[in-house]
Design a protein around this motif. Structure first.
Motif, PDB file in Angstrom:
ATOM      1  N   PRO A  35      -2.961   6.094  -9.563  1.00 42.82           N
ATOM      2  CA  PRO A  35      -3.805   6.831  -8.454  1.00 42.82           C
ATOM      3  C   PRO A  35      -3.936   5.894  -7.909  1.00 42.82           C
ATOM      4  N   ASP A  36      -4.756   4.983  -8.066  1.00 43.25           N
ATOM      5  CA  ASP A  36      -5.845   3.624  -7.474  1.00 43.25           C
ATOM      6  C   ASP A  36      -5.445   2.897  -6.958  1.00 43.25           C
ATOM      7  N   SER A  37      -4.304   2.423  -7.017  1.00 41.82           N
ATOM      8  CA  SER A  37      -2.937   1.026  -6.284  1.00 41.82           C
ATOM      9  C   SER A  37      -1.908   0.559  -5.814  1.00 41.82           C
ATOM     10  N   GLN A  38      -1.577   0.072  -5.290  1.00 40.87           N
ATOM     11  CA  GLN A  38      -0.481  -0.053  -5.051  1.00 40.87           C
ATOM     12  C   GLN A  38       0.505  -0.990  -4.674  1.00 40.87           C
ATOM     13  N   GLY A  39       1.128  -2.194  -5.267  1.00 37.54           N
ATOM     14  CA  GLY A  39       1.870  -2.710  -4.744  1.00 37.54           C
ATOM     15  C   GLY A  39       3.485  -3.314  -5.117  1.00 37.54           C
ATOM     16  N   THR A  40       3.780  -4.258  -4.186  1.00 35.98           N
ATOM     17  CA  THR A  40       4.865  -4.919  -4.515  1.00 35.98           C
ATOM     18  C   THR A  40       4.586  -6.692  -4.097  1.00 35.98           C
ATOM     19  N   VAL A  41       5.727  -7.335  -4.858  1.00 30.13           N
ATOM     20  CA  VAL A  41       5.388  -8.788  -5.082  1.00 30.13           C
ATOM     21  C   VAL A  41       7.316  -9.080  -5.536  1.00 30.13           C
ATOM     22  N   LEU A  49       8.547  -6.696  -8.075  1.00 22.46           N
ATOM     23  CA  LEU A  49       7.964  -6.151  -9.087  1.00 22.46           C
ATOM     24  C   LEU A  49       6.934  -5.423  -8.330  1.00 22.46           C
ATOM     25  N   GLY A  50       7.410  -4.553  -9.213  1.00 22.64           N
ATOM     26  CA  GLY A  50       5.975  -2.850  -8.362  1.00 22.64           C
ATOM     27  C   GLY A  50       5.305  -2.577  -9.367  1.00 22.64           C
ATOM     28  N   ASN A  51       3.892  -1.885  -8.908  1.00 25.85           N
ATOM     29  CA  ASN A  51       3.377  -1.989  -9.525  1.00 25.85           C
ATOM     30  C   ASN A  51       2.295  -0.293  -9.175  1.00 25.85           C
ATOM     31  N   THR A  52       2.286   0.337  -9.905  1.00 27.94           N
ATOM     32  CA  THR A  52       0.988   1.649  -9.357  1.00 27.94           C
ATOM     33  C   THR A  52      -0.165   1.530 -11.053  1.00 27.94           C
ATOM     34  N   ARG A  53      -1.584   1.502 -10.171  1.00 26.01           N
ATOM     35  CA  ARG A  53      -2.848   1.146 -11.538  1.00 26.01           C
ATOM     36  C   ARG A  53      -3.730   2.433 -11.276  1.00 26.01           C
ATOM     37  N   LEU A  54      -3.895   2.635 -12.730  1.00 26.27           N
ATOM     38  CA  LEU A  54      -5.202   3.011 -13.226  1.00 26.27           C
ATOM     39  C   LEU A  54      -5.323   2.935 -13.621  1.00 26.27           C
ATOM     40  N   ARG A  55      -7.262   2.313 -12.555  1.00 26.97           N
ATOM     41  CA  ARG A  55      -7.844   1.383 -13.018  1.00 26.97           C
ATOM     42  C   ARG A  55      -9.406   1.613 -14.705  1.00 26.97           C
ATOM     43  N   ASN A  61     -12.505  -4.985  -9.676  1.00 24.82           N
ATOM     44  CA  ASN A  61     -12.115  -5.710  -9.091  1.00 24.82           C
ATOM     45  C   ASN A  61     -10.503  -5.218  -8.364  1.00 24.82           C
ATOM     46  N   SER A  62     -10.393  -5.175  -7.332  1.00 25.59           N
ATOM     47  CA  SER A  62      -9.234  -5.497  -6.658  1.00 25.59           C
ATOM     48  C   SER A  62      -8.727  -6.260  -7.284  1.00 25.59           C
ATOM     49  N   GLU A  63      -9.326  -8.092  -7.405  1.00 23.47           N
ATOM     50  CA  GLU A  63      -8.007  -8.320  -8.114  1.00 23.47           C
ATOM     51  C   GLU A  63      -7.456  -8.695  -9.520  1.00 23.47           C
ATOM     52  N   ALA A  64      -7.350  -7.644 -10.131  1.00 28.31           N
ATOM     53  CA  ALA A  64      -7.386  -7.497 -11.490  1.00 28.31           C
ATOM     54  C   ALA A  64      -5.816  -6.287 -10.833  1.00 28.31           C
ATOM     55  N   HIS A  97      -8.151 -20.953 -15.713  1.00 27.10           N
ATOM     56  CA  HIS A  97      -8.880 -20.670 -14.916  1.00 27.10           C
ATOM     57  C   HIS A  97      -8.925 -19.261 -14.370  1.00 27.10           C
ATOM     58  N   PHE A  98      -9.673 -17.938 -15.173  1.00 29.17           N
ATOM     59  CA  PHE A  98      -9.299 -16.568 -14.875  1.00 29.17           C
ATOM     60  C   PHE A  98     -10.289 -16.591 -13.288  1.00 29.17           C
ATOM     61  N   ARG A  99      -9.867 -15.053 -13.525  1.00 28.55           N
ATOM     62  CA  ARG A  99     -10.321 -14.298 -11.802  1.00 28.55           C
ATOM     63  C   ARG A  99     -10.593 -13.391 -11.932  1.00 28.55           C
ATOM     64  N   THR A 100     -10.080 -12.978 -12.765  1.00 26.15           N
ATOM     65  CA  THR A 100     -11.231 -11.782 -13.643  1.00 26.15           C
ATOM     66  C   THR A 100     -11.210 -11.524 -15.023  1.00 26.15           C
ATOM     67  N   LYS A 101     -11.837 -10.387 -15.228  1.00 26.80           N
ATOM     68  CA  LYS A 101     -11.661  -9.952 -16.532  1.00 26.80           C
ATOM     69  C   LYS A 101     -10.641  -8.867 -17.380  1.00 26.80           C
ATOM     70  N   SER A 102      -9.603  -8.675 -16.845  1.00 26.86           N
ATOM     71  CA  SER A 102      -8.710  -7.840 -17.067  1.00 26.86           C
ATOM     72  C   SER A 102      -8.065  -8.475 -18.080  1.00 26.86           C
ATOM     73  N   ASP A 103      -7.437  -7.295 -18.896  1.00 29.53           N
ATOM     74  CA  ASP A 103      -6.856  -8.172 -19.921  1.00 29.53           C
ATOM     75  C   ASP A 103      -4.607  -8.575 -19.319  1.00 29.53           C
ATOM     76  N   ALA A 104      -4.938  -7.880 -18.601  1.00 26.27           N
ATOM     77  CA  ALA A 104      -3.430  -8.297 -17.103  1.00 26.27           C
ATOM     78  C   ALA A 104      -3.477  -9.656 -16.863  1.00 26.27           C
ATOM     79  N   GLU A 105      -4.288 -10.307 -16.740  1.00 26.24           N
ATOM     80  CA  GLU A 105      -4.449 -11.693 -16.544  1.00 26.24           C
ATOM     81  C   GLU A 105      -4.468 -12.266 -18.293  1.00 26.24           C
TER      82      GLU A 105
END
Length: 604
Positions: A35-41, A49-55, A61-64, A97-105
């Motif tokens: 519910p927190d973000s969604q996107g398509t790339v 690819l599409g995604n909806t994220r529960l932060r 960090n929106s970059e995550a 070069h990491f831009r976030t602290k996320s496990d995805a990156e």
């Protein structure tokens, strides 16, 4: 934690598929998952690819948010789950070069350094799709425990669509679907659909420990990258065995406990959930515990199951938790069951799922975004005594005996219920590849039964219901005892120690006893408290009667002898209600999904 979706296909302009993936991301199921973000790339001309994220991780960090791309744009990832060792993986990638602290990156970084070999390096729960533009390769993978779902279907010309939810795929406007009668027969006969199959013939699930690799111009290649290693089956040193199990549980909990948001614990009062709470107390974490059950006053003296509040209270008091109990009546249960089945994307016949759904609803309402539960050990340590019961069965007969012993159909004759499809044969056929997988590792029937419990009842049924129930309320559930080291420890000693001295899960109880009150570590397994009387209530009877009407979802499947089923319902006895619960659920799902099975026009 997220919902993932996407398209991998022929080298045609990606714009033709962008709208499809955007629509997949917009479905209710995907929105609840993230519910927190969604996107398509558009990853390249053949991948969207599409995604909806529960932060949860790096939540501010929106970059995550995802889909996420590497700095050079060569890698694109949509990811669902949590990588618990992601900080360790970062240390292996000093040049990234990491831009976030996320496990995805961390996934992007470790893939960039190790390619497909990185799959064996990941610890956690995950389902993801990663596209490598430079290698012209797309990788879809599910973790070794299968906690996060990934469904997929192949369209015309080997176009591949995937999503976290079956219904998201069913809604794709130009794809045609049909019922999988063998899958439906399995779901009716033994509660779930084993292996890669679903109740829709054209939609498969990517199995635990497996991946799909799509190279440019080639068909998707299916590969198993993980299976349980069977250790020394002659090991009988109880001290050494219990120390290994205890160390694995401690490490698994520690990996899961790294959080930056409010969390809670599901506490039944059984040894598994109590062990997780005990470890959390040792690590000085906040303890908000929740239990659910039926009031004692509403139970008959002969009820098979009852609530476990006395045990969960004992644990809560022992470890000083802030504890909350939720009482469920037949009316509350059936009303929640309606909502549960309306959200389920596939048949799952475990009646305790409704209580889990209610429990997580309350946890989410109290402001928690993550909950810990104790699932996992029952299947691998023979907590239900399935392996003990089949230990003398010849290994070649285990699959059939498993179906016969544990189908919970009461007095119903499945041969009369389904005249054209043999549920037993369908189950044996689905199970055989798993028995073949371990054929050179063990011939011990108790061990093989635990492996079937794990790959079936645990991964396909229990973890799937946990995923669906948690995502319905936009909450993440972490399962510390699903850790790979815990699972591996269950297959590295003499199998008879799993059920010893007339005690189910004996060796696990011995391992956990130093952490727990003796009343908890020595108690008998009773299962989740859903009394059979609930299914004999007027509320459930009204719902089942609707499922037996002409032109119901069950009727339209054309699989069941409805006259026989109506007669079996009228003549039902005190046992065997489980099959009516799962048939009612199948009816609800069939009514909803039948509209997607009509022939559709090809894409423009």
């Amino acid at each position: 934690m997220s919902g993932i979706a996407g398209f991998v296909g022929r080298e045609t302009p990606a714009t033709l598929r962008i709208r499809v993936v955007e629509d997949m991301v917009q479905t209710d199921a995907m929105q609840r998952r993230g519910p927190d973000s969604q996107g398509t790339v558009v990853a390249d001309e053949r991948v969207v690819l599409g995604n909806t994220r529960l932060r949860v991780t790096d939540m501010r960090n929106s970059e995550a948010d995802m889909p996420m791309q590497s700095a050079d744009g060569m890698l694109t990832l949509t990811f669902n789950g949590e990588i618990y060792n992601h900080l360790d993986l970062r240390r292996l990638c000093p040049d990234y070069h990491f831009r976030t602290k996320s496990d995805a990156e961390s996934l992007l970084a470790i893939y960039q350094r190790h390619g497909l070999d990185m799959l064996s390096m990941l610890e956690g729960m995950f389902a993801f799709c990663l596209h490598d533009r430079s290698a012209r390769r797309t990788l879809l993978a599910v973790d070794p425990t299968g906690q996060k779902p990934l469904y997929y279907t192949l369209g015309a010309g080997d176009e591949l669509y995937f999503a976290s939810d079956i219904e998201t795929i069913l809604r794709i406007p130009h794809l045609n679907f049909s019922w999988d009668r063998e899958g439906l027969a399995q779901a009716a006969g033994i509660m779930f659909v084993f292996g890669p199959h679903t109740h829709i013939r054209e939609i498969k699930k990517l199995e635990a420990g497996c991946c799909l690799v799509v190279e440019q111009g080639e068909r998707p290649r299916h590969r198993r990258y993980h299976k349980i290693v069977i250790g020394d089956e002659l090991q009988q040193d109880v001290t050494a065995i219990t120390e290994r199990i205890r160390d694995a549980v401690a490490a698994g909990c520690t990996r899961c406990f790294d959080l930056e948001i409010p969390y809670a614990y599901l506490l039944s009062g059984g040894i598994d959930s109590s062990s997780v709470v005990a470890r959390a107390r040792r690590q000085g974490l906040e303890l908000h515990t929740y239990a659910i059950g039926f009031p004692e006053s509403g139970l008959r003296a002969a009820a098979i199951m009852h609530n476990e509040f006395s045990y969960s209270r004992l644990v809560a008091e022992a470890f000083g938790t802030e504890h909350r109990e939720i009482e469920v009546t037949s009316q509350i249960y059936c009303e929640a069951m309606d909502r549960w089945w309306s959200l389920c994307c596939e048949p799952n016949g475990a009646p305790e799922a409704v209580c889990l759904f209610l429990l997580l609803e309350q946890i989410a309402a109290d402001g928690h975004r993550v909950a810990f539960c104790g699932s996992g050990p029952d299947e691998v340590f023979d907590g239900y005594s399935h392996g003990h019961r089949l230990k003398t069965i010849p290994s070649r007969l285990v699959a059939g005996a498993y179906f016969d012993y544990f189908n919970a159909v009461g007095d119903i004759d499945l041969g009369q219920l389904m005249l054209e499809v043999d549920a037993r044969a369908a189950f044996i056929s689905a199970v055989q590849p798993y028995l073949d997988l371990y054929a050179h590792d063990t011939q011990d029937s108790q061990q093989l039964t635990c492996l079937l419990d794990y790959h079936g009842e645990c991964v396909v049924s229990e973890y799937r219901q946990i995923d669906m129930a948690s995502m319905a309320h936009s909450i993440e559930v972490r399962i510390p005892l699903a850790d790979q080291q815990v699972i591996q420890s269950a297959f590295s000693f003499l199998p008879r120690l799993k059920h010893y001295e007339d005690s189910e899960k004996w060796i696990f109880k011995q391992a956990m006893s130093p952490w727990l009150p003796s009343t908890i570590s020595s108690r008998k397994k009773i299962g989740f408290p859903v009394p059979q009387m609930v299914y004999a209530s007027p509320e459930f009877e009204a719902r089942m009667e609707s499922s037996l009407e002409p032109d119901s979802g069950l009727d339209k499947l054309g699989l069941f002898d409805m006259a026989y089923l109506r007669r079996a319902w009228r003549e039902r006895r005190s046992r065997g209600y489980d099959i009516f619960y799962r048939l009612h659920g199948m009816d609800v799902i069939a009514r909803r999904h039948s509209s997607y099975l009509s022939p559709k026009d090809p894409p423009a």
